[in-house]
Motif scaffolding. Structure first.
Motif, PDB file in Angstrom:
ATOM      1  N   ILE A   1      13.831   2.852  -1.472  1.00 49.18           N
ATOM      2  CA  ILE A   1      13.703   4.274  -2.116  1.00 49.18           C
ATOM      3  C   ILE A   1      13.312   3.985  -3.503  1.00 49.18           C
ATOM      4  CG2 ILE A   1      14.464   6.496  -2.954  1.00 49.18           C
ATOM      5  CD1 ILE A   1      15.864   6.645  -0.248  1.00 49.18           C
ATOM      6  N   ILE A   2      12.141   4.245  -3.896  1.00 49.50           N
ATOM      7  CA  ILE A   2      11.861   4.178  -5.413  1.00 49.50           C
ATOM      8  C   ILE A   2      11.876   5.645  -5.981  1.00 49.50           C
ATOM      9  CG2 ILE A   2       9.848   3.259  -6.824  1.00 49.50           C
ATOM     10  CD1 ILE A   2       8.882   1.773  -4.104  1.00 49.50           C
ATOM     11  N   ALA A   3      12.619   5.668  -7.232  1.00 51.81           N
ATOM     12  CA  ALA A   3      12.634   6.877  -7.853  1.00 51.81           C
ATOM     13  C   ALA A   3      11.547   6.780  -8.961  1.00 51.81           C
ATOM     14  CB  ALA A   3      14.104   6.967  -8.434  1.00 51.81           C
TER      15      ALA A   3
ATOM     16  N   PHE B   1       0.828  -1.174   0.176  1.00 53.40           N
ATOM     17  CA  PHE B   1      -0.045   0.195  -0.072  1.00 53.40           C
ATOM     18  C   PHE B   1       0.735   1.192  -0.051  1.00 53.40           C
ATOM     19  CE2 PHE B   1      -2.832  -3.393   1.344  1.00 53.40           C
ATOM     20  CZ  PHE B   1      -4.202  -2.715   0.968  1.00 53.40           C
ATOM     21  N   GLU B   2       0.616   2.201  -0.906  1.00 49.99           N
ATOM     22  CA  GLU B   2       1.227   3.410  -0.946  1.00 49.99           C
ATOM     23  C   GLU B   2       0.321   4.592  -0.528  1.00 49.99           C
ATOM     24  OE1 GLU B   2       4.324   4.677  -4.371  1.00 49.99           O
ATOM     25  OE2 GLU B   2       2.347   5.345  -5.050  1.00 49.99           O
ATOM     26  N   LEU B   3       0.783   5.588   0.492  1.00 46.19           N
ATOM     27  CA  LEU B   3      -0.202   6.228   0.824  1.00 46.19           C
ATOM     28  C   LEU B   3       0.804   7.792   0.053  1.00 46.19           C
ATOM     29  CD1 LEU B   3      -1.947   7.232   3.040  1.00 46.19           C
ATOM     30  CD2 LEU B   3      -0.184   7.883   4.722  1.00 46.19           C
ATOM     31  N   LYS B   4      -0.230   8.322  -0.687  1.00 50.22           N
ATOM     32  CA  LYS B   4       0.473   9.410  -1.546  1.00 50.22           C
ATOM     33  C   LYS B   4       0.216  10.745  -0.694  1.00 50.22           C
ATOM     34  CE  LYS B   4      -1.713  11.484  -5.043  1.00 50.22           C
ATOM     35  NZ  LYS B   4      -2.024  11.705  -6.551  1.00 50.22           N
ATOM     36  N   LEU B   5       1.302  11.360  -0.501  1.00 53.53           N
ATOM     37  CA  LEU B   5       1.087  12.746   0.130  1.00 53.53           C
ATOM     38  C   LEU B   5       1.185  13.781  -0.884  1.00 53.53           C
ATOM     39  CD1 LEU B   5       4.142  12.239   2.850  1.00 53.53           C
ATOM     40  CD2 LEU B   5       1.437  11.929   2.991  1.00 53.53           C
TER      41      LEU B   5
ATOM     42  N   VAL C   1      -3.684  -3.245   9.753  1.00 55.05           N
ATOM     43  CA  VAL C   1      -4.888  -3.648   9.464  1.00 55.05           C
ATOM     44  C   VAL C   1      -4.774  -4.591   8.072  1.00 55.05           C
ATOM     45  CG1 VAL C   1      -6.963  -2.797   8.231  1.00 55.05           C
ATOM     46  CG2 VAL C   1      -6.441  -1.644  10.157  1.00 55.05           C
ATOM     47  N   THR C   2      -3.715  -4.123   7.235  1.00 53.45           N
ATOM     48  CA  THR C   2      -3.507  -5.014   6.091  1.00 53.45           C
ATOM     49  C   THR C   2      -2.700  -6.198   6.241  1.00 53.45           C
ATOM     50  OG1 THR C   2      -1.901  -3.448   5.221  1.00 53.45           O
ATOM     51  CG2 THR C   2      -4.109  -2.813   4.728  1.00 53.45           C
ATOM     52  N   GLY C   3      -1.846  -6.026   6.980  1.00 51.16           N
ATOM     53  CA  GLY C   3      -0.771  -7.145   7.128  1.00 51.16           C
ATOM     54  C   GLY C   3       0.288  -6.884   6.091  1.00 51.16           C
ATOM     55  N   LYS C   4       0.425  -5.847   5.304  1.00 50.62           N
ATOM     56  CA  LYS C   4       1.301  -5.664   4.269  1.00 50.62           C
ATOM     57  C   LYS C   4       2.090  -4.530   4.360  1.00 50.62           C
ATOM     58  CE  LYS C   4      -1.731  -8.649   1.293  1.00 50.62           C
ATOM     59  NZ  LYS C   4      -2.409  -8.615   0.178  1.00 50.62           N
ATOM     60  N   PRO C   5       3.314  -4.300   3.510  1.00 46.88           N
ATOM     61  CA  PRO C   5       4.057  -3.176   3.682  1.00 46.88           C
ATOM     62  C   PRO C   5       3.368  -1.825   3.100  1.00 46.88           C
ATOM     63  CG  PRO C   5       5.068  -5.108   2.500  1.00 46.88           C
ATOM     64  CD  PRO C   5       3.923  -5.463   2.535  1.00 46.88           C
ATOM     65  N   VAL C   6       3.517  -0.758   3.906  1.00 46.98           N
ATOM     66  CA  VAL C   6       3.282   0.567   3.444  1.00 46.98           C
ATOM     67  C   VAL C   6       4.137   1.491   3.400  1.00 46.98           C
ATOM     68  CG1 VAL C   6       1.452   2.175   4.307  1.00 46.98           C
ATOM     69  CG2 VAL C   6       1.214  -0.210   4.935  1.00 46.98           C
ATOM     70  N   GLY C   7       4.088   2.277   2.207  1.00 41.36           N
ATOM     71  CA  GLY C   7       5.057   3.310   2.087  1.00 41.36           C
ATOM     72  C   GLY C   7       4.551   4.597   1.787  1.00 41.36           C
ATOM     73  N   ILE C   8       5.232   5.783   1.610  1.00 41.24           N
ATOM     74  CA  ILE C   8       4.520   6.835   1.015  1.00 41.24           C
ATOM     75  C   ILE C   8       5.163   7.429  -0.069  1.00 41.24           C
ATOM     76  CG2 ILE C   8       4.330   7.727   3.677  1.00 41.24           C
ATOM     77  CD1 ILE C   8       6.905   9.219   3.390  1.00 41.24           C
ATOM     78  N   LYS C   9       4.457   8.367  -0.890  1.00 39.30           N
ATOM     79  CA  LYS C   9       4.965   8.698  -2.198  1.00 39.30           C
ATOM     80  C   LYS C   9       4.911  10.485  -1.895  1.00 39.30           C
ATOM     81  CE  LYS C   9       3.996   9.183  -7.112  1.00 39.30           C
ATOM     82  NZ  LYS C   9       3.402   9.069  -8.260  1.00 39.30           N
ATOM     83  N   THR C  10       6.058  10.936  -2.140  1.00 32.22           N
ATOM     84  CA  THR C  10       6.041  12.541  -2.236  1.00 32.22           C
ATOM     85  C   THR C  10       6.749  13.076  -3.276  1.00 32.22           C
ATOM     86  OG1 THR C  10       6.262  14.287  -0.631  1.00 32.22           O
ATOM     87  CG2 THR C  10       7.935  12.448  -0.728  1.00 32.22           C
TER      88      THR C  10
ATOM     89  N   PRO D   1       7.851   4.204   7.098  1.00 26.58           N
ATOM     90  CA  PRO D   1       7.349   3.636   5.873  1.00 26.58           C
ATOM     91  C   PRO D   1       8.108   2.687   5.430  1.00 26.58           C
ATOM     92  CG  PRO D   1       8.619   5.628   5.571  1.00 26.58           C
ATOM     93  CD  PRO D   1       8.456   5.612   7.058  1.00 26.58           C
ATOM     94  N   ASP D   2       7.724   1.598   4.877  1.00 30.24           N
ATOM     95  CA  ASP D   2       8.472   0.593   4.192  1.00 30.24           C
ATOM     96  C   ASP D   2       9.223   0.874   3.144  1.00 30.24           C
ATOM     97  OD1 ASP D   2       7.945  -1.729   6.260  1.00 30.24           O
ATOM     98  OD2 ASP D   2       5.893  -1.486   5.503  1.00 30.24           O
ATOM     99  N   PHE D   3       8.840   1.995   2.298  1.00 30.00           N
ATOM    100  CA  PHE D   3       9.519   2.421   1.246  1.00 30.00           C
ATOM    101  C   PHE D   3       8.825   3.994   1.106  1.00 30.00           C
ATOM    102  CE2 PHE D   3       5.453   0.540  -0.057  1.00 30.00           C
ATOM    103  CZ  PHE D   3       4.793   1.487  -1.110  1.00 30.00           C
ATOM    104  N   LEU D   4       9.793   4.478   0.298  1.00 30.24           N
ATOM    105  CA  LEU D   4       9.654   5.925   0.022  1.00 30.24           C
ATOM    106  C   LEU D   4       9.742   6.199  -1.579  1.00 30.24           C
ATOM    107  CD1 LEU D   4      10.672   9.057   1.714  1.00 30.24           C
ATOM    108  CD2 LEU D   4      10.717   9.113  -0.729  1.00 30.24           C
ATOM    109  N   THR D   5       8.298   6.621  -2.185  1.00 28.91           N
ATOM    110  CA  THR D   5       8.696   6.738  -3.524  1.00 28.91           C
ATOM    111  C   THR D   5       8.763   8.303  -3.688  1.00 28.91           C
ATOM    112  OG1 THR D   5       6.979   5.023  -4.105  1.00 28.91           O
ATOM    113  CG2 THR D   5       7.242   6.656  -5.698  1.00 28.91           C
ATOM    114  N   LEU D   6       9.809   8.491  -4.154  1.00 34.26           N
ATOM    115  CA  LEU D   6      10.189  10.086  -4.810  1.00 34.26           C
ATOM    116  C   LEU D   6       9.661  10.340  -6.049  1.00 34.26           C
ATOM    117  CD1 LEU D   6      11.577  12.510  -3.530  1.00 34.26           C
ATOM    118  CD2 LEU D   6      13.705  11.752  -4.416  1.00 34.26           C
ATOM    119  N   ASP D   7       8.853  11.392  -6.151  1.00 34.91           N
ATOM    120  CA  ASP D   7       8.503  11.953  -7.533  1.00 34.91           C
ATOM    121  C   ASP D   7       9.216  13.068  -7.953  1.00 34.91           C
ATOM    122  OD1 ASP D   7       7.028  11.659  -9.845  1.00 34.91           O
ATOM    123  OD2 ASP D   7       5.096  12.077  -9.209  1.00 34.91           O
TER     124      ASP D   7
END
Length: 494
Positions: free
Chosen positions: A370-372, A226-230, A288-297, A321-327
């Protein structure tokens, strides 16, 4: 006699055509001189109309006839053609030399090794684990994946093609903030479910996050994270925009909104106002989900991120966060205000080294991946991101090109000529998902192969072996400098 009748009929028809044309000119003349909205048409009736026609057509003439291979924006012809060749499974060789100018400031140049890696010694990039603390962590197999694009912004056949293509290539597909559609699941690929500020697909009647809906989404085995988009690069500080013409009954049902009404997401998550709030939401979604959660910003101000990483390292591992997606600040979308698209947010070339260094300074390299993302279209883009320190690379518009996008710039009008971003059934007909899925798979495999070629030239066996010292950056004085000199590794805080 018969021929005389034909000639006479043609003459009469010609006179009628000339007469109707003259009448049309008179009518347009009267309309133009009478109207008050357009000064050009009022001052130059009839011929002033050609200005608008040529302005509209100029974009397309430049694309095909006048712009050089490396000139056009947002993506030039050379970039688009590389994606097309890769998606079609064609060779990557070109003749007579490169058309790329290697002198502009900021251009990355990879330093080849005198003893490059032999083909038989090369290895595939190894999978990386994301979310070791989650009940169901994800061992991500591909370093190159499909970035967030919603069903709604994309058409049904486009989503189907991406889903089936991602399954063929063994990469993940991000759903975008528009919820989980049946077409995302159709191909059986790994999915990243994005939660935008409107909580589409996981919202209750009041628009708040629903645990019941989160559990229902997480129950699908295909949904791996799951990715929480900021925020996103094309419109930082602005929520998602879906024009009313694209809000069909089906899309409204998937998102939990009213049909045929423009859907504008809030410009932030109302319940978030601090690093503690963000950490609490991440922990809650993971539980709640049992799965990795990250953020996008997209990075603008960065002091908060330094404080956030410091806070996590001080004993708040569950809030990480389990990962950070950097836009990137020059990211794309189907609809965004020009002031934001043009002027707000740091581009990935500047922000990625900063974020990697902030994470590593606080000893979180193995904890937060980190995800670019943002204009990662060619092998050199992806190789640069991996060398800079990204663990994964996402791309959206490159995959649109792979399924037929021609950069018509009509995404927000529902008149996309290739069927990629329209819900017009007639226009969708041109996009055959099964055929385009093959191209998606070819594109991912082509990208992996050619990033590998760069890595092997630099003397490493796998793309993940690329480091900053393998890249030099052209500087304002015209000389290049090693990237590890421009961005040295941070001193880790104890």
């Amino acid at each position: 006699m018969h021929s005389d009748s034909v000639v006479e009929a043609l003459a009469i028809a010609f006179i009628w055509v000339i007469g109707l044309a003259a009448l049309a000119v008179v009518v347009l003349f009267i309309i133009d001189v009478s109207q008050t909205r357009d000064a050009v048409r009022r001052n130059f009736p009839v011929i002033g109309r050609f200005r608008h026609l040529f302005t509209e057509l100029g974009e397309f003439f430049r694309q095909y006839f006048f712009a050089m291979d490396r000139e056009e924006l947002p993506f030039n012809r050379a970039q688009r053609e590389w994606v097309e060749r890769a998606a079609s499974g064609k060779g990557n060789t070109i003749a007579f030399g490169s058309t790329k100018n290697l002198q502009p400031v900021g251009t990355p140049i990879f330093v080849n090794c005198p003893w490059p890696t032999l083909d038989e010694d090369a290895v595939e990039a190894e999978p990386l684990l994301i979310g070791p603390g989650a009940a169901k962590p994800y061992l991500a197999p591909s370093f190159f994946n499909i970035s967030g694009m919603s069903y709604g912004a994309l058409s049904k056949p486009a989503v189907r093609a991406l889903s089936m293509g991602a399954a063929k290539a063994g990469c993940w597909l991000n759903t975008g903030e528009g919820g989980l559609a049946p077409y995302h699941l159709e191909g059986g690929c790994d999915l990243v479910f994005q939660i935008g500020t409107a909580k589409y697909g996981v919202r209750d009647r009041e628009g708040r996050l629903s645990d019941e809906r989160l559990k229902a989404i997480a129950a699908h085995d295909e949904v791996r994270m799951f990715e929480l988009k900021l925020s996103q690069g094309a419109k930082p500080g602005k929520g998602g925009i879906l024009p009313a013409a694209k809000v069909t009954e089906e899309i409204a049902e998937i998102r939990g909104i009213l049909p045929h009404v423009a859907s504008i997401s809030p410009n932030m998550h109302p319940e978030l106002g601090s690093k503690e709030d963000l950490g609490a939401m991440i922990r809650h979604i993971r539980r709640v989900t049992g799965k990795p959660v990250g953020i996008k910003t997209v990075l603008g101000a960065y002091g908060w991120l330094d404080e956030y990483f410091e806070w996590i390292a001080a004993g708040h591992d569950e809030e990480a966060p389990d990962f950070l997606t950097l836009d990137s600040g020059d990211g794309g979308t189907g609809a965004a205000p020009m002031p934001l698209m043009d002027n707000v947010g740091l581009v990935i070339r500047e922000s990625l080294p900063m974020v990697v260094d902030l994470r590593d300074k606080h000893g979180l390299k193995e904890r937060i991946r980190i995800i670019a993302s943002g204009k990662m279209v060619t092998p050199s883009d992806v190789a640069w991101a991996l060398a800079t320190g990204a663990d994964f690379v996402n791309s959206a518009r490159a995959f649109m090109f792979s399924i037929g996008c021609i950069q018509a710039m009509k995404c927000n009008t529902n008149r996309c000529p290739t069927g990629v971003t329209t819900h017009n059934k007639r226009l969708q007909r041109g996009l055959v998902p099964e055929e385009k899925a093959e191209k998606v798979g070819n594109f991912v495999n082509g990208m992996r192969d050619e990033v590998g070629i760069i890595a092997h030239s630099c003397g490493v066996r796998s793309p993940r072996g690329l480091k900053r010292f393998h890249v030099r950056i052209v500087c304002p004085d015209g000389r290049s400098r090693a990237m590890d000199e421009l961005h040295p590794a941070p001193v880790r805080q104890s």
